[in-house]
Design a protein around this motif. Sequence first.
Motif, mmCIF file in Angstrom:
data_model
loop_
_atom_site.group_PDB
_atom_site.id
_atom_site.type_symbol
_atom_site.label_atom_id
_atom_site.label_comp_id
_atom_site.label_asym_id
_atom_site.label_seq_id
_atom_site.Cartn_x
_atom_site.Cartn_y
_atom_site.Cartn_z
ATOM 1 N N ASP A 1 17.625 90.614 13.008
ATOM 2 C CA ASP A 1 18.798 90.432 13.846
ATOM 3 C C ASP A 1 18.525 90.933 15.255
ATOM 4 O O ASP A 1 17.373 91.192 15.627
ATOM 5 C CB ASP A 1 20.014 91.134 13.231
ATOM 6 C CG ASP A 1 19.762 92.623 12.973
ATOM 7 O OD1 ASP A 1 18.851 93.200 13.599
ATOM 8 O OD2 ASP A 1 20.482 93.209 12.146
ATOM 9 N N SER A 2 19.595 91.079 16.030
ATOM 10 C CA SER A 2 19.430 91.477 17.434
ATOM 11 C C SER A 2 18.853 92.879 17.567
ATOM 12 O O SER A 2 18.210 93.193 18.578
ATOM 13 C CB SER A 2 20.780 91.394 18.158
ATOM 14 O OG SER A 2 21.747 92.216 17.513
ATOM 15 N N THR A 3 19.055 93.740 16.561
ATOM 16 C CA THR A 3 18.464 95.079 16.606
ATOM 17 C C THR A 3 16.946 94.994 16.495
ATOM 18 O O THR A 3 16.216 95.698 17.203
ATOM 19 C CB THR A 3 19.022 95.962 15.484
ATOM 20 O OG1 THR A 3 20.450 95.986 15.568
ATOM 21 C CG2 THR A 3 18.487 97.380 15.592
ATOM 22 N N ALA B 1 14.004 85.835 18.376
ATOM 23 C CA ALA B 1 15.108 85.332 19.199
ATOM 24 C C ALA B 1 15.543 83.943 18.728
ATOM 25 O O ALA B 1 16.747 83.649 18.644
ATOM 26 C CB ALA B 1 14.690 85.290 20.665
ATOM 27 N N GLN B 2 14.589 83.085 18.414
ATOM 28 C CA GLN B 2 14.913 81.745 17.929
ATOM 29 C C GLN B 2 15.671 81.809 16.612
ATOM 30 O O GLN B 2 16.663 81.107 16.404
ATOM 31 C CB GLN B 2 13.631 80.932 17.734
ATOM 32 C CG GLN B 2 13.035 80.385 19.023
ATOM 33 C CD GLN B 2 13.710 79.097 19.468
ATOM 34 O OE1 GLN B 2 14.862 78.844 19.169
ATOM 35 N NE2 GLN B 2 12.983 78.273 20.199
ATOM 36 N N GLY C 1 22.843 82.327 14.337
ATOM 37 C CA GLY C 1 24.120 82.632 14.977
ATOM 38 C C GLY C 1 24.935 81.381 15.285
ATOM 39 O O GLY C 1 26.171 81.397 15.239
ATOM 40 N N ALA C 2 24.226 80.298 15.571
ATOM 41 C CA ALA C 2 24.892 79.027 15.849
ATOM 42 C C ALA C 2 25.253 78.260 14.578
ATOM 43 O O ALA C 2 25.891 77.217 14.630
ATOM 44 C CB ALA C 2 24.006 78.150 16.733
ATOM 45 N N LEU D 1 15.134 71.361 12.043
ATOM 46 C CA LEU D 1 15.836 72.505 11.486
ATOM 47 C C LEU D 1 17.337 72.387 11.645
ATOM 48 O O LEU D 1 18.102 72.730 10.748
ATOM 49 C CB LEU D 1 15.372 73.785 12.187
ATOM 50 C CG LEU D 1 13.988 74.311 11.819
ATOM 51 C CD1 LEU D 1 13.603 75.443 12.751
ATOM 52 C CD2 LEU D 1 13.975 74.792 10.389
ATOM 53 N N CYS D 2 17.768 71.922 12.792
ATOM 54 C CA CYS D 2 19.184 71.902 13.115
ATOM 55 C C CYS D 2 19.797 70.573 12.681
ATOM 56 O O CYS D 2 19.446 69.518 13.212
ATOM 57 C CB CYS D 2 19.390 72.103 14.613
ATOM 58 S SG CYS D 2 18.661 73.638 15.224
#
Length: 225
Positions: free
Chosen positions: A110-112, A180-181, A187-188, A213-214
């Motif tokens: 995650d962001s951490t 980050a990706q 997250g999206a 992927l999306c």
Amino acid sequence: MKKGKVVSIVTAGIMALAALPALPAGAAEEIYCLGDVDMDHVITGHDAAMVTRYLNVDPHLLTEEQLMLADVNEDGVVDQSDADWIYENQRYSLGDSFKIGRKDRGLMLDSTTLYFELYYCAREYAGYTHTVVNSASAVVTTHEKWTENENANIVSKLDYNLMDVDADGDVDMVDIFVTAQSCALRGAGYLKTGFFADGRYDLDPALLDVSKLCTINGLGLFDQF
């Protein structure tokens, strides 16, 4: 004692030693359990990631000793079943570095994770040299301890490995990029997992085909336009 008896005793001793199973290099100093491929004294998602990177990306990634540790079912072959077992039995997930109250299992990328990868790389690129400590008594490091001035250059091997999300042995800009990706895509709502392919536990940037992927309603994200 007769000379012949001495030779017999020595010969018998040599034969007895030869019959013992070979010990991994360094076994006299430290002992590692099966599955602890990165040899940081804990079975984690990084161990599983190393095995899938070895299987899919770099066949020279693992040393002879690491191959022995990776062969958890001891069938003489390191394969996907070994990676799956390690992942299912991990104590900490890939990315669970410097977390307060580390969680058993579950996705912790995650962001951490991204923050500490950035922190580590920024310090390295600024000229600071970190000491990666590998000992059973130093595997748990809190983020407060790491960022204290007197301890800022000391990183446990466990935390270092958990930041190495592409499992190539180095924490660098590639790890920042794929973390980050992964965070952005999850997250999206485009990814349910932190990994970019079935059966893969390493975050290889080569797997980042965002158009595949999306998906929205079964169509590729970029097929919508």
